[in-house]
Every structure is written in structure tokens, then in C-alpha cells.
Design a protein around this motif. Structure first.
Motif, PDB file in Angstrom:
ATOM      1  N   LEU A 278       0.828  -1.199   0.000  1.00  0.00           N
ATOM      2  CA  LEU A 278       0.000   0.000   0.000  1.00  0.00           C
ATOM      3  C   LEU A 278       0.864   1.252   0.000  1.00  0.00           C
ATOM      4  O   LEU A 278       0.593   2.211  -0.738  1.00  0.00           O
ATOM      5  CB  LEU A 278      -0.944  -0.004   1.207  1.00  0.00           C
TER       6      LEU A 278
ATOM      7  N   GLN B 263       0.880   4.175  -2.849  1.00  0.00           N
ATOM      8  CA  GLN B 263       0.646   5.581  -2.511  1.00  0.00           C
ATOM      9  C   GLN B 263       1.857   6.432  -2.852  1.00  0.00           C
ATOM     10  O   GLN B 263       1.721   7.593  -3.246  1.00  0.00           O
ATOM     11  CB  GLN B 263       0.307   5.705  -1.023  1.00  0.00           C
ATOM     12  N   SER B 264       3.055   5.861  -2.736  1.00  0.00           N
ATOM     13  CA  SER B 264       4.268   6.645  -2.993  1.00  0.00           C
ATOM     14  C   SER B 264       4.387   7.055  -4.447  1.00  0.00           C
ATOM     15  O   SER B 264       5.092   8.027  -4.764  1.00  0.00           O
ATOM     16  CB  SER B 264       5.507   5.848  -2.590  1.00  0.00           C
TER      17      SER B 264
ATOM     18  N   GLN C  12       2.334   8.520  -6.061  1.00  0.00           N
ATOM     19  CA  GLN C  12       1.714   9.836  -6.184  1.00  0.00           C
ATOM     20  C   GLN C  12       2.385  10.878  -5.289  1.00  0.00           C
ATOM     21  O   GLN C  12       1.894  11.991  -5.159  1.00  0.00           O
ATOM     22  CB  GLN C  12       0.219   9.763  -5.832  1.00  0.00           C
ATOM     23  N   LYS C  13       3.515  10.530  -4.671  1.00  0.00           N
ATOM     24  CA  LYS C  13       4.187  11.448  -3.751  1.00  0.00           C
ATOM     25  C   LYS C  13       5.274  12.255  -4.460  1.00  0.00           C
ATOM     26  O   LYS C  13       5.825  11.825  -5.482  1.00  0.00           O
ATOM     27  CB  LYS C  13       4.810  10.673  -2.586  1.00  0.00           C
TER      28      LYS C  13
ATOM     29  N   TRP D  13       1.748   5.786   9.541  1.00  0.00           N
ATOM     30  CA  TRP D  13       1.261   4.875   8.498  1.00  0.00           C
ATOM     31  C   TRP D  13      -0.230   4.586   8.640  1.00  0.00           C
ATOM     32  O   TRP D  13      -0.986   4.748   7.676  1.00  0.00           O
ATOM     33  CB  TRP D  13       2.029   3.563   8.528  1.00  0.00           C
TER      34      TRP D  13
ATOM     35  N   ALA E 116      -3.242   5.784   5.963  1.00  0.00           N
ATOM     36  CA  ALA E 116      -4.078   4.737   5.370  1.00  0.00           C
ATOM     37  C   ALA E 116      -5.539   4.905   5.760  1.00  0.00           C
ATOM     38  O   ALA E 116      -6.444   4.707   4.947  1.00  0.00           O
ATOM     39  CB  ALA E 116      -3.580   3.363   5.801  1.00  0.00           C
TER      40      ALA E 116
ATOM     41  N   ALA F 195      -7.422   7.871   3.927  1.00  0.00           N
ATOM     42  CA  ALA F 195      -7.632   7.665   2.496  1.00  0.00           C
ATOM     43  C   ALA F 195      -8.876   6.810   2.281  1.00  0.00           C
ATOM     44  O   ALA F 195      -9.046   5.781   2.940  1.00  0.00           O
ATOM     45  CB  ALA F 195      -6.418   6.980   1.875  1.00  0.00           C
TER      46      ALA F 195
ATOM     47  N   GLU G 145      -9.350   4.825  -3.019  1.00  0.00           N
ATOM     48  CA  GLU G 145      -7.995   5.340  -3.247  1.00  0.00           C
ATOM     49  C   GLU G 145      -6.957   4.295  -2.866  1.00  0.00           C
ATOM     50  O   GLU G 145      -5.931   4.148  -3.545  1.00  0.00           O
ATOM     51  CB  GLU G 145      -7.769   6.623  -2.451  1.00  0.00           C
ATOM     52  N   LYS G 146      -7.196   3.572  -1.775  1.00  0.00           N
ATOM     53  CA  LYS G 146      -6.244   2.550  -1.355  1.00  0.00           C
ATOM     54  C   LYS G 146      -6.196   1.403  -2.359  1.00  0.00           C
ATOM     55  O   LYS G 146      -5.111   0.913  -2.703  1.00  0.00           O
ATOM     56  CB  LYS G 146      -6.606   2.046   0.042  1.00  0.00           C
TER      57      LYS G 146
ATOM     58  N   ALA H 153      -4.318   2.558  -5.322  1.00  0.00           N
ATOM     59  CA  ALA H 153      -2.880   2.610  -5.046  1.00  0.00           C
ATOM     60  C   ALA H 153      -2.247   1.235  -5.199  1.00  0.00           C
ATOM     61  O   ALA H 153      -1.170   1.092  -5.794  1.00  0.00           O
ATOM     62  CB  ALA H 153      -2.640   3.159  -3.640  1.00  0.00           C
TER      63      ALA H 153
END
Length: 312
Positions: free
Chosen positions: A75, A79-80, A82-83, A194, A198, A201, A205-206, A209
Motif C-alpha cells: 500500500l 501511494q508513494s 503519487q508522492k 502509516w 491509510a 484515504a 484510493e487505497k 494505489a
């Protein structure tokens, strides 16, 4: 029905990686399992074709074994993607510029998320005051090794850490007045930051990701992942994705054991891993298995994972 893949170069490893050889064809059974790699004249190929196996040409392409990532965080990796990436930064000025540009390019984002920071970039400092003026939204910056998170004041307030005690095995760094100063390290990052990111979101979205993570891995030849710190948030998202679609990826999961105050609380987490293993194992769920637990017992030196040992 079995398939004979041919008209390709099927990689076979050489001795210690030297002088690799290539086979002429590959036989795959109806379940997708490779059962022979060799020449079209081999007895296994002749017998399979006599039993009805079909041929499929590969246009002279090279066929390589797939890769398995032995240590990743599903996860978080998704998500990363989009970081904001800080890997190229040399100093605080570089970091601030990337964060400002990222914030301007993502006006609708609820939070500013970044990755790749190392302590040496900021002379060992990680204060909320260093980034508070960049944007009013919460800012969360992952260290390169994921053992700590640098936050602005909005992020600290959103998590409500001012009145929290340090978790077992972690630290909420504070100033001389006892106020959270901006850095959460070790178990504080794992058990506070973390889960918070999580949790806030939405499930869609999760799931998206995780889907992006799988797509990125597949694109470079990975078909298997070892998730080394799975928790309930990530597990729910992964199972939701598996219910929605068949994933082109196999998962071996280690359940994260977060440090708790009592032995009973720690063992309860181990019991949860055992319970999941009974449901998700090599026999019942070969594509998604709970295979072990993750206990964090190392630390960091300037954003790089480090271990320690005792010598007599």
C-alpha cells in the motif's frame, strides 16, 4: 490445454551468471505451470503435442524468468507513486522548492505527501517550522528508509500527537517545551503515521494505489511480491482488490507486529497472523498467503537501514 511456446530465446542461467544459454522452446501446462524448457525435438514436447498441445510463436523475443521483490510495502509503495520525490535534493532549499511546486500542481489534494528525504539533506534536523510556511495543508515526508516521517504542524495536529505518549519502540520528537517538533521515528512512524494516512484515504484510493503498484511491478517483469509489514488497513484494501478482479501478482505476506505495552497485546497480534495463515496459505490461497510476522528490531543511520549486534 498445454501450450508450446517457440520461436523465441528462452533464457537459461549460466554458471555464476556467466555464459548464459538460451533454449528453443518452453512447455506450459493448462494451469500455467512451466513443465519443460528445451528443444522442439525433446520427448516431452513431442508427447505434449501428441496429446493436443498447441504451438504459440513469440516472434524471436527473449523470454526471461520473472522477478520477485523480497521486501516491499504494497500500500505504501502504491501511494508513494503519487508522492513528491525528494531523492535528488541536496539541502533544505531544494526540498522546499519541490514541495512548493508539488503543492501548486495538486491544488485539490487533501495532503502533501513526499518521499526520499535523508537526514543529511537537512543537517540532521526535521522541524515542522522548516516547512510550515510552504502550504496550509498537512505535509508528511517519508525518510528514504521509511523509519521516520517529517511533518509540518498541520500534520501533527491532524494526527493529534501533542498529547500522545511515545509508543513502545518509537519516539515523537519534542522541543524544550515538550511540544511535538516535527519528527516521528521508528515505531512512531509505523504505528501512528502509516495507519493515519491509510485510514484517512478512502477505500477506493487505497485499492487504486495497490492496483498502481501491481501495474508498475508487472511493467518491469515482477510477478511476485513479499509484503514485509502488512496491517489491517492494507490487508482490507488488498482483499477488496482481489474480490474485484484477478490480480497478475502473487503475494507472500508478513504480518506487522507493532510494539505494545504488554506481552498479551503483542501475542494477540501473533495470534492474528496465525489465524490468517490458516485461511490464506499455500494450499488454500497460493496467490495470496500469510507466511510470517515482521518484528522491527533494527534502526537507522542517516536514513539508511542499520542493524546492531552485541559482541562479547
Amino acid at each position: 490445454m498445454a501450450t508450446v511456446f517457440h520461436n523465441g530465446r528462452f533464457f537459461q542461467s549460466g554458471i555464476q551468471g556467466e555464459n548464459p544459454s538460451f533454449a528453443e522452446c518452453m512447455l506450459v501446462d493448462g494451469a500455467g505451470v512451466i513443465i519443460h524448457v528445451g528443444s522442439l525435438g525433446d520427448e516431452q514436447i513431442r508427447q505434449a503435442e501428441a496429446d493436443g498441445a498447441t504451438r504459440h510463436g513469440l516472434g524471436s523475443r527473449i523470454v526471461l524468468p520473472s522477478f520477485i521483490d523480497g521486501h516491499m510495502h504494497l500500500l505504501m509503495f502504491g501511494q508513494s507513486l503519487q508522492k513528491a520525490g525528494l531523492e535528488s535534493c541536496k539541502n533544505l532549499e531544494d526540498i522546499r522548492k519541490i514541495l512548493k511546486d508539488f503543492a501548486a500542481a495538486h491544488p485539490s489534494a487533501s495532503r502533501i505527501l513526499a518521499k526520499g528525504w535523508m537526514h543529511s539533506m537537512t543537517d540532521g534536523k526535521a522541524l515542522a517550522s522548516m516547512i510550515d510556511d510552504i502550504d496550509a495543508r498537512p505535509i508528511f515526508i517519508d525518510s528514504k528508509d521509511l523509519h521516520s516521517t517529517w511533518c509540518n504542524t498541520a500534520a501533527l495536529d491532524e494526527m493529534g500527537v501533542q498529547d500522545m505518549p511515545n509508543p513502545e519502540g518509537g519516539e515523537i520528537h519534542r522541543d524544550g517545551n515538550g511540544e511535538a517538533s516535527g519528527l516521528l521515528s521508528e515505531a512512531a512512524a509505523v504505528t501512528i503515521v502509516w495507519p493515519h494516512i491509510a485510514k484517512v484515504a478512502p477505500m477506493e484510493e487505497k485499492v487504486a494505489a495497490i492496483r498502481h503498484a501491481i501495474k508498475a511491478y508487472n511493467a518491469v517483469g515482477y510477478t511476485g511480491l513479499v509484503e514485509m509489514a502488512m496491517d489491517e488497513n492494507g490487508w482490507e484494501a488488498l482483499q477488496t482488490l482481489r474480490q474485484q478482479e484477478t490480480s497478475p501478482m502473487r503475494f507472500a505476506v508478513h504480518w506487522l507486529i507493532t510494539p505494545r505495552k504488554t506481552e498479551a497485546e503483542n501475542l494477540a497480534q501473533v495470534d492474528r497472523a496465525i489465524e490468517l495463515n490458516r485461511q490464506f496459505n499455500a494450499e488454500t490461497s497460493p496467490d495470496c498467503r500469510v507466511v510470517g510476522i515482521k518484528v522491527i528490531g533494527d534502526g537507522i543511520i542517516d536514513g539508511c537501514t542499520a542493524g546492531s549486534s552485541a559482541q562479547s
